[in-house]
Scaffold this active site. Structure first.
Site, PDB file in Angstrom:
ATOM      1  N   SER A 104     -76.731  -6.440  68.504  1.00  0.00           N
ATOM      2  CA  SER A 104     -76.433  -5.375  67.532  1.00  0.00           C
ATOM      3  C   SER A 104     -77.339  -4.172  67.734  1.00  0.00           C
ATOM      4  O   SER A 104     -78.492  -4.310  68.166  1.00  0.00           O
ATOM      5  CB  SER A 104     -76.659  -5.966  66.136  1.00  0.00           C
ATOM      6  N   GLU A 124     -78.861  -2.891  65.568  1.00  0.00           N
ATOM      7  CA  GLU A 124     -80.028  -3.102  64.705  1.00  0.00           C
ATOM      8  C   GLU A 124     -81.269  -3.482  65.514  1.00  0.00           C
ATOM      9  O   GLU A 124     -82.380  -3.374  65.008  1.00  0.00           O
ATOM     10  CB  GLU A 124     -79.725  -4.187  63.668  1.00  0.00           C
ATOM     11  N   TYR A 163     -83.042  -9.009  60.008  1.00  0.00           N
ATOM     12  CA  TYR A 163     -81.848  -9.254  60.828  1.00  0.00           C
ATOM     13  C   TYR A 163     -82.026  -8.658  62.227  1.00  0.00           C
ATOM     14  O   TYR A 163     -81.730  -9.302  63.237  1.00  0.00           O
ATOM     15  CB  TYR A 163     -80.632  -8.636  60.124  1.00  0.00           C
TER      16      TYR A 163
END
Ligand code: G4F
Length: 333
Positions: A132, A134, A156
């Site tokens: 991701s 992220e 996360y």
């Protein structure tokens, strides 16, 4: 010739359901891992499971859990998948601040368990890891590509960074066919209602039909690179068809604020969003990522992948789908 066989963790999610459709259309036999819950959560793939030509013929669901590596091992021995797509795990960034241990365990340790399983397979298996944007969190440069250093800003993101690095290590150390797809936000009418784009599209549709009166959100100046999920799963599949494993960024290359997305969504129903949107600090996260916008040049060059749907069209198609859902024209998925 025997059909290719794929195994998908997180098959009931947005990406799992679109990828299942893509693989079935390409002649695959698809096996999916489903976590047993007190309520059925198969709505996104129910139309496939209930199709007599598909359910139990080319699509098989298996109850299981990433933590239960013994049953996964048994499943792998039986199915002998040629391709594994790993999507499962807690994927809500805001929630990862509330339940960091569970998030890191599922996302980090869950991936490690699968990689260990992969190591022991006697036949060649290709593995896609859903990484991701992220992982970049607060990058020093924009746009980001496959070489941008990982500087996550959420539990996360940390767990995804751990899993992404593990995939790289296992690929190099054991010569396994493992790809990280570093996907930026990708949305669709199948997006969960606790992600902001779907919360907005549903609200715009409900407000237009007089069934909701306000939309409560957090930070509106947060910016994201938003693409269309069905196009992203095409890139994921292409990643596993190459001669060599590699990492790929999947992104549109455009950054838009939440306010811009809301504007496009409400414009679809001819409403001025400023009359309906309220702020609540409950939705503000302890840290927000910054400058997240992806450079998908490598995916374009090596996979021939190009995202076609940009933010405004995405917002429009999501609101139109939610209007159809409310009006009963679409089956609830
Ligand atoms: O829709 P979001 O929850 O998506 P976020 O945090 O960017 O994460 C999603 O995309 C990542 C990249 O692909 C994935 F790794 C991850 O698994 C997930 O799919 O929030 C988007 C933005 C944030 O800045 C958030 O603070 O919207 C802001 N926001 C403002 N109000 C809100 C809200 N987010 C949510 N979920 N709900 C709100 O009310």
């Amino acid at each position: 010739m025997a059909s290719p066989t794929a195994f998908i963790t997180g098959i009931t999610g947005q990406d799992g359901s679109y990828l299942t459709e893509l693989l079935l259309a390409r002649g695959y036999v698809v096996h999916g891992l489903v976590r047993r819950a007190s309520l059925f959560n198969r709505s996104r793939i129910e139309h496939l499971r209930l199709d007599p030509a598909i359910g139990g013929k080319t699509l098989f669901l298996h109850y299981g859990d990433l933590n239960d590596t013994t049953s996964l091992r048994r499943l792998f021995r039986r199915i002998r998948p040629g391709e594994v797509y790993h999507f499962a795990g807690q994927s809500h960034v805001g929630l990862s601040f509330e339940i960091p241990e569970a998030t890191c365990h599922e996302v980090g340790h869950g991936t490690l368990g699968l990689l260990e399983l992969l190591r022991d397979q006697e036949h060649p298996v290709r593995f896609y890891h859903a990484s991701s944007s992220e992982v970049f969190g607060a990058p020093a440069t924009a746009p980001q590509n496959e070489d941008t250093p990982l500087r996550p800003t959420s539990p996360y993101g940390c767990a995804k960074a751990f899993a992404t690095n593990l995939c790289r290590v296992y690929r190099e150390a054991y010569g396994l066919f493992i790809c990280n797809g570093i996907a930026y936000n990708h949305e669709s009418p199948r997006r969960g209602e606790n992600f902001v784009t779907r919360k907005i599209s549903l609200a715009a549709a409900r407000i237009a039909r007089g069934r909701q009166h306000e939309l409560v959100l957090g930070q509106l100046d947060a910016a994201r690179d938003w693409g269309y999920a069905p196009e992203f799963v095409e890139g994921m599949w292409h990643a596993l068809q190459r001669q060599e494993p590699d990492d790929y960024v999947f992104a549109t290359g455009e950054s838009h604020t939440l306010a811009e997305f809301i504007d496009a969504a409400f414009a679809t129903v001819g409403l001025d969003w400023r009359r309906y949107v309220q702020f609540d600090a409950r939705y503000v996260r302890p840290i927000e990522p910054v400058r997240l916008v992806g450079d998908a040049a490598k995916a374009h060059r090596l996979l021939g992948w190009t995202p076609r749907t940009k933010m405004a069209d995405l917002a429009r198609l999501m609101v139109q789908a939610d209007l159809a859902l409310l009006d009963g024209a679409e089956p609830a998925r």
